[in-house]
Every structure is written in C-alpha cells, then in structure tokens.
Design a protein around this motif. Sequence first.
Motif, short mmCIF file in Angstrom:
data_model
loop_
_atom_site.label_atom_id
_atom_site.label_comp_id
_atom_site.label_asym_id
_atom_site.label_seq_id
_atom_site.Cartn_x
_atom_site.Cartn_y
_atom_site.Cartn_z
N SER A 1 -9.26 6.11 11.98
CA SER A 1 -9.98 4.97 11.44
C SER A 1 -9.61 4.83 9.98
O SER A 1 -10.38 5.19 9.09
N LEU A 2 -8.39 4.37 9.74
CA LEU A 2 -7.89 4.28 8.37
C LEU A 2 -7.47 2.85 8.08
O LEU A 2 -7.05 2.13 8.97
N PHE A 3 -7.57 2.47 6.81
CA PHE A 3 -7.12 1.14 6.40
C PHE A 3 -5.68 1.24 5.90
O PHE A 3 -5.40 1.96 4.95
N ASP A 4 -4.80 0.52 6.56
CA ASP A 4 -3.37 0.61 6.25
C ASP A 4 -3.04 0.28 4.81
O ASP A 4 -2.13 0.83 4.23
N THR A 5 -3.78 -0.68 4.25
CA THR A 5 -3.36 -1.20 2.94
C THR A 5 -3.93 -0.38 1.79
O THR A 5 -3.65 -0.68 0.63
N LEU A 6 -4.74 0.62 2.09
CA LEU A 6 -5.32 1.42 1.03
C LEU A 6 -4.61 2.77 0.94
O LEU A 6 -3.95 3.21 1.86
N THR A 7 -4.79 3.42 -0.21
CA THR A 7 -4.16 4.72 -0.38
C THR A 7 -4.98 5.79 0.33
O THR A 7 -6.11 5.56 0.78
N VAL A 8 -4.39 6.97 0.39
CA VAL A 8 -5.08 8.12 0.98
C VAL A 8 -6.42 8.34 0.29
O VAL A 8 -7.46 8.46 0.93
N THR A 9 -6.40 8.35 -1.03
CA THR A 9 -7.63 8.61 -1.78
C THR A 9 -8.67 7.53 -1.49
O THR A 9 -9.84 7.84 -1.25
N GLU A 10 -8.24 6.28 -1.50
CA GLU A 10 -9.19 5.19 -1.27
C GLU A 10 -9.80 5.28 0.13
O GLU A 10 -10.99 5.06 0.31
N ASN A 11 -8.95 5.63 1.10
CA ASN A 11 -9.45 5.77 2.45
C ASN A 11 -10.49 6.87 2.55
O ASN A 11 -11.51 6.72 3.22
N ILE A 12 -10.21 7.98 1.89
CA ILE A 12 -11.15 9.09 1.94
C ILE A 12 -12.44 8.72 1.22
O ILE A 12 -13.54 8.99 1.68
N ALA A 13 -12.29 8.02 0.08
CA ALA A 13 -13.47 7.60 -0.68
C ALA A 13 -14.38 6.73 0.19
O ALA A 13 -15.61 6.84 0.14
N LEU A 14 -13.78 5.90 1.04
CA LEU A 14 -14.58 5.02 1.90
C LEU A 14 -15.41 5.81 2.90
O LEU A 14 -16.45 5.35 3.34
#
Lengths: 516, 368
Positions: free
Chosen positions: A92-105
């Motif tokens: 469940s990851l957002f393709d357009t965001l970075t690894v850090t941003e995805n984890i922050a979400l």
Amino acid sequence: MTDQPHRLELRQITKSFPGCLANDRVDLVLRPGEIHALLGENGAGKSTLVKMIYGVQHPDSGTMLWEGRPVTVADPNEARRLGIGMVFQHFSLFDTLTVTENIALGLEKPGPMAALAQRIATVSERYGLALDPQRHVHSLSVGERQRVEIVRCLLQDPRLLIMDEPTSVLTPQETTKLFDTLRRLASEGCTILYISHKLEEIRALCDRATVLRGGRVVGACDPKAQTARSLAELMIGTELSTPERLPAAVSGAPRLEVRHLSTTSDNPFATSLKDVALEVRGGEILGIAGVAGNGQAELLAALSGEDKVADPDSVRIDGRPVGHLGPRERRTIGLAFVPEERLGRGAVPELSLSDNALLSGYARAPLVKGGMVQFGRAKSYAETIIRSFNVVTRGHRAEARSLSGGNLQKFIIGREILQKPDLLVVGQPTWGVDAGAAAAIHQALIDLARGGAAVLVVSQDLDELFVLSDRIAVLFHGRLSESRPTHRTTVEEIGLLMGGLFNATTEDEDEALHAV
Amino acid sequence: MALIRLEPRGQASQAMLYLTPVLAVVLTLAAGFLLFAALGFDPVAALYAFFIEPLTTTRGLGELAVKATPLVLCAVGLAIGFRANVWNIGAEGQFTLGAIAGGGVALAFYGEGGWWLLPLMVVAGAAGGMAWAAIPAFLRTRFNASEILTSLMLTYVALLLLSLLVNGPYRDPDGYSFPESRLFEEAAVMPILIEGTRVHLGSLFALLAVAGGWVLMARTFVGFQIKVIGLTPMAAGYAGFDQKRIIWLTLLLSGGLAGLAGLCEVAGPIGQIMPSISPGYGFTAIIVAFLGRLHPVGILLAGLLMALSFIGGEAAQIGLGLPKAITGVFQGMLLFFLLATDVLIRYRLRFGTKGPVVKGVAAKGVAA
C-alpha cells in the motif's frame, strides 16, 4: 510465563462474503514472544483472518482478546495503537512519493522528515534491508517496495507483527538475517504471526503452526517436527505430486542467445544491464536467480521486446537478431512471455478470460482474421487453457481479477504454453502461488522444455530454481554471472552470488555502498 | 440519527452502469424543478416548456435531430479516444477547422459546383479536423506533451483563425463588409432528408458513425487494443500493442469526425460561414460521450438528450424570458449528477447505523 495473558486470542471468528464463507469459527491463540505460522493454500482464509486482526475487515461474529481484554479493532490505526503491525503481501504505497514520505503517511506522529529519514536509514541498516529514504517508490522494484513496508512496521515497535510472505524477495543470506531479526524481536517479547508458502522456512523459524483449509482450522502442529512435504499435505488435504524431471535432452543450436546486452534507461533508478551474456538451448531450462531490483525487470523487458535494445544483435532468437523488434514481432518468431506482474501486465483485470486469452494469444493462435476478432475462437482458446491447466473459475466469461493468484497464474502460463513457443521467458512463475498450483506450473514448464522448447526462468525463489533449472546464473547489479549446472552447485553458493560475490570490481562495490 | 454509508460491492454493478445515467436525468429534472421554483416560475410549466413541448411537433423533432447530429458525430470519435485514455478536449477546434476547410472548398468553387462538390467538401472537412487533431497527436507522441492541454488550446487558435478568415478572404464580396461568407450555392448544401424539417444528410453520417464506432470497438482487433490500452497500459505493452499508433489513430479519427460535424453544420443548417458556427458542440460532446457511457448507442441517446437541452434552452429563453445560461446550467447539472451517481457502480448505499463498522470502545480503553 503461563499466567501471563495471551498476546492475542481469537474465539470462533466467522466472516463471510457474498457467496463465500471466508472464515468459519476460527480459534487462534498467540502467546507473547512466539513465532506462529499461519498455513494454508490460497483461498484458505489466511488473508481475511489477518486483515480482521489488523482492522481492515471486521468479523461477522466471534471475539477477539488482546492481552486478555476483548477488543474490536475498527481500523488499522487502532490496530497500530494497540501494537499490531502488518507487512502486507500487496503493498500500500504511493508511487509518486518518496520512501520517507510513504512511511510518514503510515505513522501517527512522523516528526520532522529529516529525522525520520535518519531513523529509516538506521532501522533498514540494522535489519539489513537496503533502502534509500529519498527514492521515489515508482522507481523501486517489488523487493524494495516490500522492504519499505517492513521498515514502516519496525519503526512502530510492534508487539504483534504480522508478516505475509515476507521472504519471497530476499536472498537466503538475507532471509537468515531477517530470521535473526525476527527471532530477536520475539526474544524481546514481540509476537510474530508468519504467513508463508515456503515450508522449509516455516520449519526453520516458527515455534507453532496453525493450518487453515476452506476457512476452517484443520490442525495445529509443531512445524519443526514435520517435513515440508507433510506440512504441504496438511495444507492441501491430499497427497502432493512432485514435479518429475528427466535429465535434460539438450539439442541443437541455442534458441536464445544474448551477447553484450547493456541497457541504459531514462529512469535514474532503473538498474542498467551491463554486458549480459547467456544462451538457452532447446530442451533446457535456465534459471536466473537474484534479489529483486538487480536488473530482473530490465532483463525481462529486453527479452520480451517491451524495451527495445539499441544493438539488434545483442538478443537473438533462433539465430535471428531481434533486439530492434517489439513484443509482437518477437512473438511471431516464437517467443512466449510470462511477466512478473500477473494482474495489470500479464492480464487485464477488468476483462474476461476470453479477452485475456486474446491479449497475447493473437500473435500465434488464429484468433484474428482480417482485423476482426474471432470471438468464438478466443472463447474456445480460453476454455482449452482452463481445461488443460485446471484453472478454477466460473468460466471464460469470468473477469481476470476474480481469479485467485494461483489460478490466474495457471491461466497465463497456460495461455503462453499452448501457443507452442520455441522459447518461453518466465518471470516469477510461482510468486504467492499455493503449493498445489506451484507444482502444476513447475510440471508444465518442465514438460514444455522436454518437448524441445528453451525455457528461461527468472525467479527470486531459490527452491524453485533448484527444482526447475538445468543451469543457474545470478543477476547482481545488472551483471549476470556465469551459469552453473544445478547439480554442481548449492543454495549457499548461489546465495553468495546473489549477495554480489562474483568478479565484483571496485566500481561495483562503490555502487553497492552508495545504493545502501 | 439515520446514517448513510457507502459499502463496496464485490463487483462493479452492470445494472447501475446503465441506471445511473437515468438517475442523473431524474436528479437533474428534480434540481431544475427547485431552481425554477426558486426563480419564481411555475416549475411544472417551465419544465414542460423546456423538455416536453419541443417534442410535440414534427418540426421540433426535426430540430432535435439537427442539433443531435454534430453532438453525436463529435462524441462517437471522442469516446473511442477516451477508451484509450487519449483525452481529446479540442473537438470544438477540430469542428471549426472542418468548417473552415470544407466551407473553403465551397467558396473556392463558388458558381462552378457540380455533383462532385459536396463529396469534396465532406472529404476536405474531415481532413481539416484530422489535420488539427494531428498537431496534439504529434506533440504527444514526439514530446509527450499532454493532449488535454494542446488540443484545448488549439481550439482557441481555431476560433481566431475562423474570425480572421470571415473578416478577410472568406468575406462575402457583396456583403457590405459584414463578417460572413456568401451563402453556399445549391450544390454545396446538404440535401434535406425529411421534407418539412431541416434534417439533412449529416444525420445519416451520424448514424453511420454510431454503427461504425460500435463495430470498431466491439468487433475489431484495433478496438480490442484501444480497450486494453485504456484499461491497463502495461498489459498493452506486454502484448505488443503499439500505443503511439493508437494515439494517432484515435486522435485522427475523433478529429476527422469533429471536422465532418463542422462541415455538416456550415453546409447544413447554417448554409454559409459565420464568425460563430457552434454553440459549443465540441465541448458538449464530451458530456455526451460520458453520459452515453462511451458506448456508441449510449452516445446516440445522450446526444438526443443534450440536443433537447439546447432546444429547450432556446424555448425557455423565448417563452419564459430566461437567460441563455440556462442551457449550460442544465448541461452542467447533468454531468455533475452523472459523475456523482457513478459511485453507485462500485458502492451501494446502506442506511441506518447497523453494520460491522462500529468504533471499538474497549479497544480505545486499552490504547489509552
């Protein structure tokens, strides 16, 4: 220890979907600090069960006790607040965001991004999960995406960690490392609920196992006291057939020849292939091992024609240069191809199986005449695939997405094999496929090779490659090792190659360091 | 308190796929009822004047076909592109270029026309629309520029070009400097199909486009490729379908049909080239395409409905003294309600609080 409450107890959990009883009065007890395996074929109800624990779905009836107290987990946020973490099989990851941003979400209080990136780097290093916090998810391979999910969970110090097939993208050495991590987590008191089709792993890692079949608990056992075979038979409820193999009857000139294949990509995060060379002869299965993200996607695309290669001579099929040809022309010459992603690449989810039979079948089966689709023929082609490969489905009208992973994979592999290709290229033939379907797929690949076709299998599952391949080569950082005959190599040796210990130049090692 | 919840369906509902356009029409009528009432009109009389009265005469029905013709021609082409995720928003511009090119032929041969003139105009009109659509196709396939922006922007270029021409080369030499062309001669005008109405040959073209569009999408391998590219581009790449070819094909096809529609307007009901030749058919066709579920037969029905909104809007302007904007308001409401009700295809409504989603009080206690 014994008077300590159970970490989690499920009592008589039932969940039904329209037309399907997914879980039928399931009881499950998880103790603090244990590693507990949940076993079952696809469709046995494992996913539904863990989704209810994680609050994604909600039981129709039954009780859930968290550390002795009854709870209702309304949503994953609540599950995380309780201390339940989960690594999903589908990300469940957002393709357009970075690894850090995805984890922050996924975190309730992510804090400043820079600090979070630092924490990610620390955790990923500690658990040997190479990950660059700044990269965008769309540029990550399947394996790397899974690492993001694992790290995201570990950042939350869970007390129950649910892992759905976590090791399918790791090398044996990395798996061992992950197991060390999991055992350390368990010894710190964290409970681990472990779902995997790799029965040897379950035997090596887990303290107890619960087996589901058709939504019901059909048994519990100590996996260490079982063999992989007996576990598999417990799962499927019948005896397991092992793929039969005759010694390779290798014949004639190479069907597929790759020489000096190098690729460059506009995508800065793609792994460029560097001077890859291989050949596969008729009757032979070549296995390509490697951790995800080491150039598998690029190699498969260069072979299938989805990415054309600058030098036509670097890929030859039956002696003919094809590097400049697209997938359609290569198929006409005799190539068939099973991609890594079955839904969304190998099949169109919204279309019927008939239409999906046409998707690649048009090139070699007579399904199109004068620009018009011969729907009758597409339908009977789909029905032939369904029959010959025992695809469990409502029929040729069923949408591709309605099939379970294993059945869809049988359908796709059947579609390609029934085109009677001279050369079959397969990516991850049995990823996330249950034991019964996997055995059938393996047998089909072996039969195809025995019939004189050349087969190239790219897989991250070493057990699979050792079952299938006559020779094995390893991809690492876009380079391909020399192939070795399977009977003259070992899992350990291949594992070391997967870690990069082959003619690695200093330059490569530098890159490896930067990549971390 | 009664709660309304959305519950995911296991599978997309086929029934809802066809029901939601009907539902959207009903909701639009209901909102129109309230709107008219709020404006101080008798809502029943106003809706009657708007939606029913135009259908009570042969002439009214003929006008319906006249207005639906350009909408259906444009929308059939657009829908085929939309199926492939090729978003041609510039049908209005391609429509204009069709009128400029086809009408230009009529003016160039003014006074010398024969049986060959009209076919030549038809070809020129379609070619003009195609040429205009070829620009976004080239920019998309060569530079990966979004066709949404380029085709939309080119619409305004086309309108200015038309304005330039009717004020210059196309202007009627005997027209006292009015910015209009000559009236087309007999040989350059679409023959009337039904006596006593303005229904012209273009309506037949529209029906042919509907049939052709259906065959293309439902029966041909090209149509299959368009579908696959639209649904799952990666699977199309896997199967070896040439996406650039499909982009060119769909843009040229939709541009050609829009150009044909433009030619049919100037050679049909208008009969000359004027600074304004379309009340926004090219844009309304986008609504028609979606209202018709991107299906040619659906588009035919949706085109008739939208045509009714144009005619009804005119009737409401004349009969009730409502502003011209009323047409846009109804068209906008229709699209709005359609998009809103589309959620019902994948979700069903559940009323009341009973259900599995209950906040876990006990769980919160533990967490705290």
